[in-house]
Design an enzyme around this catalytic site. Structure first.
Site, mmCIF file in Angstrom:
data_model
loop_
_atom_site.group_PDB
_atom_site.id
_atom_site.type_symbol
_atom_site.label_atom_id
_atom_site.label_comp_id
_atom_site.label_asym_id
_atom_site.label_seq_id
_atom_site.Cartn_x
_atom_site.Cartn_y
_atom_site.Cartn_z
ATOM 1 N N LYS A 112 0.850 -1.204 0.000
ATOM 2 C CA LYS A 112 0.000 0.000 0.000
ATOM 3 C C LYS A 112 0.883 1.251 0.000
ATOM 4 O O LYS A 112 0.595 2.225 -0.707
ATOM 5 C CB LYS A 112 -0.926 -0.015 1.229
ATOM 6 C CG LYS A 112 -2.035 -1.049 1.094
ATOM 7 C CD LYS A 112 -2.741 -1.346 2.401
ATOM 8 C CE LYS A 112 -3.642 -2.567 2.229
ATOM 9 N NZ LYS A 112 -4.187 -3.095 3.467
ATOM 10 N N GLN B 95 -5.085 -2.243 9.725
ATOM 11 C CA GLN B 95 -4.695 -3.502 9.071
ATOM 12 C C GLN B 95 -5.030 -4.690 9.969
ATOM 13 O O GLN B 95 -4.621 -4.736 11.124
ATOM 14 C CB GLN B 95 -3.185 -3.463 8.772
ATOM 15 C CG GLN B 95 -2.668 -4.648 7.996
ATOM 16 C CD GLN B 95 -3.175 -4.700 6.559
ATOM 17 O OE1 GLN B 95 -3.205 -3.704 5.857
ATOM 18 N NE2 GLN B 95 -3.602 -5.872 6.130
ATOM 19 N N ASP C 224 -11.800 1.320 4.002
ATOM 20 C CA ASP C 224 -12.015 -0.131 3.899
ATOM 21 C C ASP C 224 -13.504 -0.483 3.925
ATOM 22 O O ASP C 224 -13.875 -1.628 3.668
ATOM 23 C CB ASP C 224 -11.322 -0.846 5.068
ATOM 24 C CG ASP C 224 -9.976 -1.437 4.662
ATOM 25 O OD1 ASP C 224 -9.746 -1.580 3.445
ATOM 26 O OD2 ASP C 224 -9.179 -1.772 5.555
#
Ligand code: NAP
Length: 275
Positions: A48, A92, A115
């Protein structure tokens, strides 16, 4: 059989996003919170970071000790919510078991929740409203669109019901007017169901689980699975690709199918937060 090339589509999207970034008045900034030393998470976060660098998006990693307490994690999220330079926040997963991940997701400002895991965004997706939806299923929808595969009125079978892939995938397909069946580990006679599918999306994490006898002639097969074989270390999907491919009209390979779409869709969401 035609191959759905996620690498090609994601590269094309990357060029479009670069162009879009040139005209943005505000610079997008992504903050990623990583907790502990999970090796796969480290790889994903680095990917990322690399993509952000290529696109010119500010990237900040907050790497926390695995012993961190919930209140400290919440404190960091509140601080990032209030920081105007951070337009997007991502936690994460996995995170250590002593932490409450749902509480953490719920603390992220829904407008920065790239997300799509905040209950507000989950609810908006269920209601068919604009909002952030999880990147992998959104990436699958983009692949279908790119290859002119219209799911309206089609029977789409989603195998897997995780919050990250299966459930939002089913919602996105319903929103696109598909007739959707969701299967999971307790589903009886899976093959009988998949054999009636025009489109199969599988996300279960079981190498080569979906075999040719489970697929209808001419079906579209989307393989979300990423599995590393223990002996050869080869990465394979949930579909027995070599045997299934000749039966379908379209199929995604692993690697090079859905995988590259996830990260580019994330970048698209990050850019949206600054628009
Ligand atoms: P997960 O949270 O472990 O969920 C797996 C789902 O599969 C569960 O709903 C489970 O059912 C179901 N399942 C397991 N065995 C099954 C079986 N034999 N028959 C039918 N359903 C079965 O996994 P996930 O996070 O959704 O990920 C799934 C796969 O996609 C993994 O290989 C992962 O690495 C991959 N993935 C890829 C990307 C990408 O970018 N390409 C992104 C995310 C995930 P129950 O609910 O009943 O347990």
């Amino acid at each position: 059989m035609a191959l759905i090339n996620g690498k090609y589509v994601s590269e094309k999207m990357k060029q479009e996003l670069k162009e879009k970034l040139l005209h943005l008045k505000r610079k997008p900034g992504l903050a990623v919170i990583r907790i502990g030393e999970d090796a796969a998470s480290k790889i994903y976060v680095n990917l990322k970071a690399k993509m952000c660098e290529e696109l010119g998006i500010t990237f900040m990693e907050y790497h926390l000790d695995s012993n961190i307490q919930q209140e400290d994690l919440m404190g960091l999220i509140y601080q990032l919510n209030a920081n105007d330079e951070i337009t997007a926040i991502l936690l994460q997963s996995p995170i250590p078991y002593h932490l409450n991940i749902l509480q953490a997701f719920e603390a992220i400002d829904p407008a920065k929740d790239v997300d799509g895991f905040h209950p507000t965004n989950v609810g908006r997706l269920a209601l068919g409203l604009e909002g952030f939806a999880p990147c992998t299923p959104v990436g699958v929808m983009k692949l279908l669109e790119e290859y002119n595969i219209n799911v309206e009125g089609k029977h789409c079978v989603v195998i897997g019901r995780s919050n990250i892939v299966g459930r939002p995938m089913a919602q996105l397909l319903i929103n696109a007017n598909a007739t959707v069946t969701v299967c999971h580990s307790k589903t009886k006679n899976l093959a009988e169901i998949t054999k009636t599918a025009d489109v199969v999306v599988v996300a279960i994490g079981k190498p080569h689980y979906i075999t040719a006898d489970m697929i209808k002639e001419g079906a579209v097969v989307i393989d979300v699975g990423i599995n590393r074989l223990p002996d050869s270390k080869k990465v394979v999907g949930d579909v027995d690709f070599d045997n299934v491919k000749d039966k379908c009209s379209y199929i995604t390979p692993v690697p090079g199918g859905v995988g590259p779409m996830t990260i580019i869709t994330l970048m698209e969401n990050v850019i949206k937060t600054a628009e």
